[in-house]
Design a protein around this motif. Structure first.
Motif, PDB file in Angstrom:
ATOM      1  N   THR A   1      23.734  24.362 -37.577  1.00 53.53           N
ATOM      2  CA  THR A   1      24.713  23.589 -36.815  1.00 53.53           C
ATOM      3  C   THR A   1      24.176  23.207 -35.434  1.00 53.53           C
ATOM      4  O   THR A   1      23.711  24.057 -34.675  1.00 53.53           O
ATOM      5  CB  THR A   1      26.019  24.383 -36.643  1.00 53.53           C
ATOM      6  N   GLY A   2      24.228  21.909 -35.140  1.00 49.32           N
ATOM      7  CA  GLY A   2      23.802  21.418 -33.835  1.00 49.32           C
ATOM      8  C   GLY A   2      22.301  21.286 -33.660  1.00 49.32           C
ATOM      9  O   GLY A   2      21.829  20.863 -32.602  1.00 49.32           O
ATOM     10  N   MET A   3      21.540  21.611 -34.701  1.00 46.38           N
ATOM     11  CA  MET A   3      20.078  21.524 -34.618  1.00 46.38           C
ATOM     12  C   MET A   3      19.598  20.198 -35.193  1.00 46.38           C
ATOM     13  O   MET A   3      20.218  19.638 -36.102  1.00 46.38           O
ATOM     14  CB  MET A   3      19.426  22.686 -35.384  1.00 46.38           C
ATOM     15  N   THR A   4      18.490  19.684 -34.663  1.00 48.69           N
ATOM     16  CA  THR A   4      17.882  18.490 -35.242  1.00 48.69           C
ATOM     17  C   THR A   4      17.206  18.867 -36.550  1.00 48.69           C
ATOM     18  O   THR A   4      16.974  20.045 -36.829  1.00 48.69           O
ATOM     19  CB  THR A   4      16.856  17.866 -34.287  1.00 48.69           C
ATOM     20  N   LEU A   5      16.873  17.859 -37.351  1.00 53.66           N
ATOM     21  CA  LEU A   5      16.286  18.131 -38.663  1.00 53.66           C
ATOM     22  C   LEU A   5      14.937  18.829 -38.540  1.00 53.66           C
ATOM     23  O   LEU A   5      14.634  19.763 -39.304  1.00 53.66           O
ATOM     24  CB  LEU A   5      16.144  16.823 -39.443  1.00 53.66           C
ATOM     25  N   ASP A   6      14.109  18.412 -37.584  1.00 59.57           N
ATOM     26  CA  ASP A   6      12.801  19.044 -37.420  1.00 59.57           C
ATOM     27  C   ASP A   6      12.936  20.480 -36.907  1.00 59.57           C
ATOM     28  O   ASP A   6      12.195  21.373 -37.332  1.00 59.57           O
ATOM     29  CB  ASP A   6      11.903  18.227 -36.485  1.00 59.57           C
ATOM     30  N   GLN A   7      13.895  20.732 -36.026  1.00 63.06           N
ATOM     31  CA  GLN A   7      14.134  22.098 -35.553  1.00 63.06           C
ATOM     32  C   GLN A   7      14.583  22.989 -36.711  1.00 63.06           C
ATOM     33  O   GLN A   7      14.141  24.139 -36.825  1.00 63.06           O
ATOM     34  CB  GLN A   7      15.208  22.094 -34.460  1.00 63.06           C
ATOM     35  N   SER A   8      15.438  22.451 -37.557  1.00 67.06           N
ATOM     36  CA  SER A   8      15.938  23.211 -38.704  1.00 67.06           C
ATOM     37  C   SER A   8      14.814  23.540 -39.681  1.00 67.06           C
ATOM     38  O   SER A   8      14.754  24.653 -40.220  1.00 67.06           O
ATOM     39  CB  SER A   8      17.043  22.420 -39.412  1.00 67.06           C
ATOM     40  N   LEU A   9      13.920  22.573 -39.931  1.00 68.90           N
ATOM     41  CA  LEU A   9      12.786  22.829 -40.824  1.00 68.90           C
ATOM     42  C   LEU A   9      11.881  23.915 -40.263  1.00 68.90           C
ATOM     43  O   LEU A   9      11.431  24.814 -41.000  1.00 68.90           O
ATOM     44  CB  LEU A   9      11.980  21.544 -41.045  1.00 68.90           C
TER      45      LEU A   9
END
Length: 488
Positions: free
Chosen positions: A69-77
């Motif tokens: 939640t609230g994270m960008t896609l690259d941060q999540s990966l």
């Protein structure tokens, strides 16, 4: 990561297909996988990526440990990949990324239009990571190209340019990597190439190119079978995506060629099994997965020349010593491609604005020969239908030249794919693997071939003199049926 508590969020209906006992078992296994309780990081992906209901339940439970939640896609990966190693078969890794995409969309429903859109963008990031940080030769993808490649794939509309620019810069500035087991970190390079004693793990396979993308890296297996070898003269006619190779780089060069596994190695010296491959050998190696070899009927300057078109649309010409030897190489290469090429990944959403080819995994298929034949037949039927539909709606005379080029490019692609799958189906119907193991086979038009491991390099094809053009073309266009490129 180890102290993170299980998230209480659940997607309604996620577990409707599982019984209560299955759900509880999946929860227990997911918890153990997350906390690496008697599991290694390299064990995780295979439990999440199997194609059965229980594995799907385990993956759903495992992903609940991650709150994006609230994270960008690259941060999540990056956050996701810190927990485990994304290893295993191509299809398994693809399923893991689908589970990730579903979870990311659940945590951020207002960021991207759909789960398909998230998955498409996730795959694009993986490809960008390879392009920017891999060992591939040539121009790196620009931000503008990255944006152009994703036109219209977010439920038929474009992703935000600011989003794509931010993702591009993030991957460019910091390579995307996943965790590895502690014992792997301690191993020396020589140890890492030795066979693993554990029967549940395949023998270690190094990779040609980058290890940052699990889908496109070319596997180099030192234990792979050798299907053919002999001297070949090579000429590079087109670079990646069919771009015409500059004149100064098109000269003929002679190599000792070894078709080993799904890779055609081109070495300066004769092949010796005990000799390690040099960096130059790996640089010259060509993967034949999803490739098609055929007689170069449009090249008349030299005899006995065949053309090899690769999965990334490079075109290479090879000259052999005789007509029989040329046919032998064509047969073996096409047979290897038909038997071992893994099924292509389906596109998440087709772009209406810009045509792009599907992703073709470089790893070896795990389908049985019967399943492989059915897969090729299904793909041939699909391509044939698409080609007929495509040609039933030719571009209007008033449309822009760019749109006409897009039409011709797609037509050329579909025509080539139809020819390729027709060849694959024909080979598998005649035996496939048996043809590879039996040099005496002449079925399916496969004439008996003889490799020449002891051929003297002095008798190899004569290198052609290449006229150098000072003003080399900078803008290249792929071959299309209506634009005949003269091979020079």
């Amino acid at each position: 990561m180890g102290s993170t508590e299980i998230l209480e969020k659940e997607t309604p209906g996620n577990l409707s297909n599982g019984t209560s006992s299955n759900v509880e078992a999946a929860k227990r296994l997911a918890k153990r996988l997350y906390h690496l309780d008697r599991f290694k990081r390299s064990d995780v992906a295979k439990h999440l990526g199997k194609n059965n209901e229980f594995s799907k339940l385990v993956a759903e439970e495992y992903l609940k440990f991650f709150d994006f939640t609230g994270m960008t896609l690259d941060q999540s990966l990056r956050y996701f990949f810190k927990a485990f190693s994304l290893v295993g078969e191509t299809q398994e890794r693809e399923r893991v990324l689908i589970h990730f995409s579903n979870r990311y969309f659940y945590c951020n429903p207002d960021t991207i239009a759909s789960q398909d859109g998230v998955h498409c963008l996730t795959c694009a990031i993986m490809l960008l990571n390879t392009d920017l940080h891999g060992h591939n030769i040539g121009k790196k993808m620009t931000c503008q190209e990255f944006i152009a490649n994703l036109q219209g794939v977010n439920e038929g509309v474009d992703f935000s340019k600011d989003l794509l620019k931010a993702l591009y810069n993030s991957i460019k500035n910091e390579k995307l990597e996943w965790a590895v087991d502690d014992e792997e970190k301690k191993k020396s390079p020589s140890e890492s190439t030795e066979e693993k004693a554990n029967g549940t793990h395949p023998k270690t396979i190094s990779r040609i190119g980058s290890t940052t993308n699990p889908f496109l890296d070319i596997p180099h297996d030192p234990n792979a079978a050798v299907y053919k070898s002999g001297f070949l003269a090579r000429k590079i006619h087109a670079d990646m995506d069919g771009k015409k190779t500059p004149r100064g780089k098109r000269g003929w060069k002679t190599f000792y060629a070894v078709l080993k596994g799904t890779v055609l190695y081109l070495q300066k010296d004769e092949y010796k099994p005990e000799k390690a491959l040099s960096e130059e050998d790996l640089k010259n190696a060509v993967s034949v997965h999803h490739a098609l070899a055929s007689k170069a009927t449009d090249y008349e300057k030299k005899p006995n020349v065949f053309k090899l078109k690769t999965a990334d649309w490079r075109v290479l010409l090879f000259q052999t010593q005789s007509q029989e030897e040329m046919q032998g190489w064509i047969n073996k290469i096409n047979c290897v491609a038909a038997v071992f090429s893994a099924p292509p990944f389906p596109a998440a959403i087709g772009s209406q604005k810009k045509f792009s080819r599907p992703l073709l995994p470089a790893t070896t298929t795990k389908l049985s020969q019967e399943e492989q034949l059915k897969s090729h037949e299904s793909k041939l039927k699909q391509i044939t239908t698409e080609l007929a539909e495509h040609r039933s709606y030719p571009p209007d005379k008033k449309v822009k030249a760019k749109d006409v080029d897009e039409y011709k490019l797609k037509d050329h692609y579909l025509e080539f794919e139809k020819t390729r799958y027709e060849m694959y189906v024909s080979i598998l119907k005649e035996g496939g693997k048996e043809l590879l193991s039996n040099d005496e086979s002449e079925a399916a038009g496969l004439k008996k071939s003889h490799s020449s491991p002891s051929l003297n390099p002095d008798t190899s094809p004569i290198t052609a003199k290449v006229k150098r053009n000072v003003s080399e073309r900078k803008d290249h266009r792929p071959e299309t049926p209506s634009i005949k490129q003269k091979v020079t």
